[in-house]
Design an enzyme around this catalytic site. Structure first.
Site, PDB file in Angstrom:
ATOM      1  N   SER A   1      26.456  21.521  65.857  1.00  0.00           N
ATOM      2  CA  SER A   1      27.875  21.598  66.105  1.00  0.00           C
ATOM      3  C   SER A   1      28.179  22.174  67.563  1.00  0.00           C
ATOM      4  CB  SER A   1      28.461  22.647  65.179  1.00  0.00           C
ATOM      5  OG  SER A   1      29.877  22.607  65.047  1.00  0.00           O
TER       6      SER A   1
ATOM      7  N   TYR B   1      34.692  36.185  58.127  1.00  0.00           N
ATOM      8  CA  TYR B   1      35.729  36.856  59.130  1.00  0.00           C
ATOM      9  C   TYR B   1      37.099  37.035  58.382  1.00  0.00           C
ATOM     10  CZ  TYR B   1      32.678  36.419  62.856  1.00  0.00           C
ATOM     11  OH  TYR B   1      31.558  36.458  63.825  1.00  0.00           O
TER      12      TYR B   1
ATOM     13  N   TYR C   1      35.250  28.722  68.241  1.00  0.00           N
ATOM     14  CA  TYR C   1      34.033  28.559  67.442  1.00  0.00           C
ATOM     15  C   TYR C   1      34.242  28.779  66.159  1.00  0.00           C
ATOM     16  CZ  TYR C   1      29.225  28.377  65.718  1.00  0.00           C
ATOM     17  OH  TYR C   1      28.123  28.538  64.980  1.00  0.00           O
TER      18      TYR C   1
ATOM     19  N   LYS D   1      33.952  25.811  62.805  1.00  0.00           N
ATOM     20  CA  LYS D   1      33.012  26.159  61.770  1.00  0.00           C
ATOM     21  C   LYS D   1      33.877  26.249  60.545  1.00  0.00           C
ATOM     22  CE  LYS D   1      29.180  25.889  62.351  1.00  0.00           C
ATOM     23  NZ  LYS D   1      28.470  24.685  62.213  1.00  0.00           N
TER      24      LYS D   1
ATOM     25  N   VAL E   1      20.950  31.028  64.526  1.00  0.00           N
ATOM     26  CA  VAL E   1      19.758  30.159  64.463  1.00  0.00           C
ATOM     27  C   VAL E   1      19.131  30.309  65.751  1.00  0.00           C
ATOM     28  CG1 VAL E   1      18.744  28.042  63.955  1.00  0.00           C
ATOM     29  CG2 VAL E   1      21.107  28.784  62.668  1.00  0.00           C
TER      30      VAL E   1
END
Length: 157
Positions: free
Chosen positions: A6, A53, A78, A82, A110
């Site tokens: 992504s 969040y 971002y 997501k 990651v």
């Protein structure tokens, strides 16, 4: 099928749709192609950004009912990308997933081997940390010790 990519740029995009549209549409393309090819299961790499969040602190693990509110003040492009991509994945599954199965993982970060000279934002962050561009624990430890023991380290002028 593993869906692991992504957009995650190092900087802020000019418009949030530069991240949202390819994240959402890319996820839907993977699901549609997988379903049409008879793939049994897609494992989607989402992000903690999609679930973590905008919540009060909690002592229980996050689960399928936890979602970030992408309209919340301060949500980055971002985080929105997501959240909206994972929601689109679950919406696709409910509407037209058929026999396709979906599993989602939500890692915080990651890191892995660098495959070329075009570093991703996460690799750039790690590189800067290794180059000591950000304060390290040992730096803070020295500062904490100095401030705890020194009479000159005070909030008074």
């Amino acid at each position: 099928m593993l869906h692991v990519a992504s957009p995650f740029p190092a900087g802020t995009p000019k418009h949030e749709d530069e991240l949202i549209v390819p994240a959402r549409e890319g996820t839907q393309r993977v699901l549609r192609a997988s379903r049409d090819a008879g793939v049994k299961r897609v494992v989607l790499t989402s992000s903690f950004a999609a679930i973590g969040y905008g919540h009060a602190p909690q002592s229980t693990p996050f689960n399928e009912s936890d979602w970030t509110d992408p309209t919340a003040k301060g949500s980055s492009a971002y985080v929105k990308s997501k959240t909206l991509a994972e929601r689109a994945a679950w919406d696709f599954m409910a509407r037209e997933g058929g026999a396709l199965e979906l599993s989602v993982i939500n890692p915080v970060a990651v890191f892995g081997p660098v495959l070329g000279s075009d570093y991703s934002a996460s690799i750039q962050l790690l590189r800067r940390m290794l180059e000591a561009a950000y304060p390290l624990v040992r730096d803070c430890t020295s500062a904490w010790s100095m401030c705890a023991m020194s009479r000159t380290c005070t909030s008074r002028p």
